[in-house]
Design a protein around this motif. Structure first.
Motif, short mmCIF file in Angstrom:
data_model
loop_
_atom_site.label_atom_id
_atom_site.label_comp_id
_atom_site.label_asym_id
_atom_site.label_seq_id
_atom_site.Cartn_x
_atom_site.Cartn_y
_atom_site.Cartn_z
N GLN A 1 0.83 -1.21 0.00
CA GLN A 1 0.00 0.00 0.00
C GLN A 1 0.86 1.25 0.00
N ARG A 2 1.95 1.23 0.76
CA ARG A 2 2.82 2.41 0.80
C ARG A 2 3.48 2.64 -0.57
N ARG A 3 3.86 1.53 -1.22
CA ARG A 3 4.49 1.66 -2.53
C ARG A 3 3.51 2.30 -3.53
N SER A 4 2.27 1.88 -3.50
CA SER A 4 1.27 2.42 -4.43
C SER A 4 0.95 3.88 -4.12
N LEU A 5 0.88 4.23 -2.85
CA LEU A 5 0.61 5.62 -2.50
C LEU A 5 1.78 6.53 -2.83
N ASP A 6 3.00 6.04 -2.63
CA ASP A 6 4.18 6.84 -2.98
C ASP A 6 4.19 7.20 -4.46
N ALA A 7 3.61 6.31 -5.28
CA ALA A 7 3.63 6.54 -6.72
C ALA A 7 2.70 7.67 -7.15
N ILE A 8 1.71 8.01 -6.30
CA ILE A 8 0.74 9.03 -6.71
C ILE A 8 0.72 10.23 -5.77
N VAL A 9 1.58 10.23 -4.75
CA VAL A 9 1.49 11.30 -3.75
C VAL A 9 1.84 12.66 -4.33
N ASP A 10 2.64 12.71 -5.38
CA ASP A 10 3.05 13.99 -5.96
C ASP A 10 2.25 14.34 -7.21
N THR A 11 1.14 13.67 -7.44
CA THR A 11 0.33 13.94 -8.63
C THR A 11 -1.00 14.56 -8.21
N GLY A 12 -1.66 15.16 -9.18
CA GLY A 12 -2.97 15.74 -8.92
C GLY A 12 -2.89 17.15 -8.37
N SER A 13 -4.03 17.65 -7.94
CA SER A 13 -4.10 19.01 -7.40
C SER A 13 -3.47 19.05 -6.02
N ARG A 14 -3.30 20.27 -5.51
CA ARG A 14 -2.71 20.43 -4.17
C ARG A 14 -3.58 19.74 -3.12
N ALA A 15 -4.89 19.88 -3.24
CA ALA A 15 -5.80 19.24 -2.28
C ALA A 15 -5.68 17.71 -2.35
N ASP A 16 -5.51 17.19 -3.57
CA ASP A 16 -5.34 15.74 -3.70
C ASP A 16 -4.04 15.27 -3.08
N ARG A 17 -2.97 16.04 -3.25
CA ARG A 17 -1.68 15.65 -2.68
C ARG A 17 -1.73 15.67 -1.16
N VAL A 18 -2.41 16.67 -0.61
CA VAL A 18 -2.55 16.74 0.85
C VAL A 18 -3.33 15.54 1.36
N ARG A 19 -4.39 15.20 0.63
CA ARG A 19 -5.22 14.07 1.07
C ARG A 19 -4.45 12.74 0.97
N THR A 20 -3.65 12.58 -0.07
CA THR A 20 -2.84 11.36 -0.21
C THR A 20 -1.82 11.26 0.92
N ALA A 21 -1.23 12.40 1.28
CA ALA A 21 -0.25 12.41 2.37
C ALA A 21 -0.90 11.98 3.68
N GLN A 22 -2.15 12.33 3.89
CA GLN A 22 -2.84 11.92 5.11
C GLN A 22 -2.97 10.39 5.19
N SER A 23 -3.22 9.76 4.05
CA SER A 23 -3.29 8.29 4.04
C SER A 23 -1.93 7.68 4.33
N LEU A 24 -0.86 8.31 3.86
CA LEU A 24 0.48 7.82 4.18
C LEU A 24 0.78 7.95 5.68
N VAL A 25 0.31 9.03 6.29
CA VAL A 25 0.48 9.19 7.74
C VAL A 25 -0.25 8.08 8.48
N LEU A 26 -1.43 7.71 8.00
CA LEU A 26 -2.16 6.61 8.64
C LEU A 26 -1.36 5.31 8.56
N LEU A 27 -0.72 5.05 7.42
CA LEU A 27 0.08 3.84 7.29
C LEU A 27 1.26 3.85 8.25
N GLU A 28 1.85 5.03 8.48
CA GLU A 28 2.94 5.12 9.45
C GLU A 28 2.43 4.79 10.86
N SER A 29 1.23 5.26 11.19
CA SER A 29 0.66 4.94 12.50
C SER A 29 0.39 3.44 12.63
N VAL A 30 -0.09 2.83 11.55
CA VAL A 30 -0.35 1.39 11.56
C VAL A 30 0.96 0.63 11.77
#
Length: 287
Positions: free
Chosen positions: A226-255
């Motif tokens: 999951q982290r590999r797939s999110l890393d591939a798209i974290v820098d794409t899309g609008s600014r709001a999309d990138r912020v939202r993707t980063a939040q999911s990565l933070v959740l994976l770090e907590s997990v």
């Protein structure tokens, strides 16, 4: 279709019409329900003549078989009726009619089960076609309904947890195809994170309850992919999309931190505390 369709009277008439359509003895009666039942009879014939060429998932087939067997047992289908006692026959005068009535009811129930099975098989074909559906597609509701059915047929907490993590991976694949659709993208990531939390909570709970870290292996495998797939798209899309993707990565770090801490707790022989949060039981403190 009204809810009275499967009343006893209509079910028995449906069984008669179905028998007649398949070459059975013709009943010289006509019911006011015949016009409503005729399409169902035609559907039953078509399903019998040309069964849907769908590949049924083994887990779905097992669950369907269990459901049908349970219905058959509950309704007494295939079980010889107990013989009526002599006093009952003498007082009612209708003992000779009981076998015929019972046989008709059994045929009606059998016809209903055939209809349920045929419809389920047809739906399984639609379910297979919905696998690649994304939010906004006509079959997306069927796709999510199939996921709920899979959960309903799974009793093990570990298996349910793994299913939720599988669904989280599915949501990420859907999100990748929705980049550029800001609201839709973020909504799918919300669903993905909810599935992640639910799956992790079940697996960490099973690990803590059993004092066995084996269930955490599924969490580790999920995190890697999951982290590999999110890393591939974290820098794409609008600014709001990138912020939202980063939040999911933070959740994976907590997990990851929770899984590591719980694994250490189990290794040192400590029990998890009674407290819990959205990621499951809170690990105890090792010496």
């Amino acid at each position: 279709m009204d809810n009275a369709l499967f009343s006893r009277r209509r079910a028995e008439r449906f069984a008669q019409l179905f028998d007649e359509a398949n070459g059975g003895r013709r009943h010289h009666v006509r019911s006011r329900d015949d016009d409503q039942l005729a399409p169902l009879v035609m559907l039953g014939q078509r399903l019998g003549a040309n069964p849907p060429a769908a590949e049924v998932d083994p887990e779905f087939r097992t669950g369907l078989r269990a459901m049908l067997l349970a219905t058959a047992v509950r309704e007494g289908i295939g079980v010889a009726p107990a013989a009526a006692s002599a006093p009952e026959k003498a007082t009612s005068g209708r003992g000779s009619l009981l076998p015929a009535v019972t046989a008709r009811r059994a045929r009606a129930r059998g016809a209903i089960l055939v209809g349920i099975a045929g419809g389920a098989i047809a739906l399984s074909g639609i379910s297979a076609a919905s696998e690649n559906a994304v939010p906004g597609d006509a079959l997306y509701g069927m796709k999510r309904g199939t996921e709920r059915a899979q959960l309903a047929l799974t009793s093990s907490e570990i298996s349910r947890g793994q299913l939720f993590l599988d669904f989280a991976r599915t949501r990420l694949a859907e999100a990748s195809s929705l980049r550029g659709n800001g609201a839709g993208y973020r909504a799918v990531l919300d669903d993905m994170d909810a599935d992640t939390r639910q799956g992790v909570r079940l697996l960490t709970g099973a690990a803590a309850q059993r004092s066995d870290p084996a269930a955490l292996d599924a969490v580790d495998a999920f995190l890697t992919r999951q982290r590999r797939s999110l890393d591939a798209i974290v820098d794409t899309g609008s600014r709001a999309d990138r912020v939202r993707t980063a939040q999911s990565l933070v959740l994976l770090e907590s997990v990851e931190r929770r899984a590591d801490a719980l694994r250490a707790t189990i290794a040192c022989g400590k029990q998890a505390t009674t407290a819990s949060d959205d990621l499951g039981p809170t690990p105890g403190t090792c010496p």
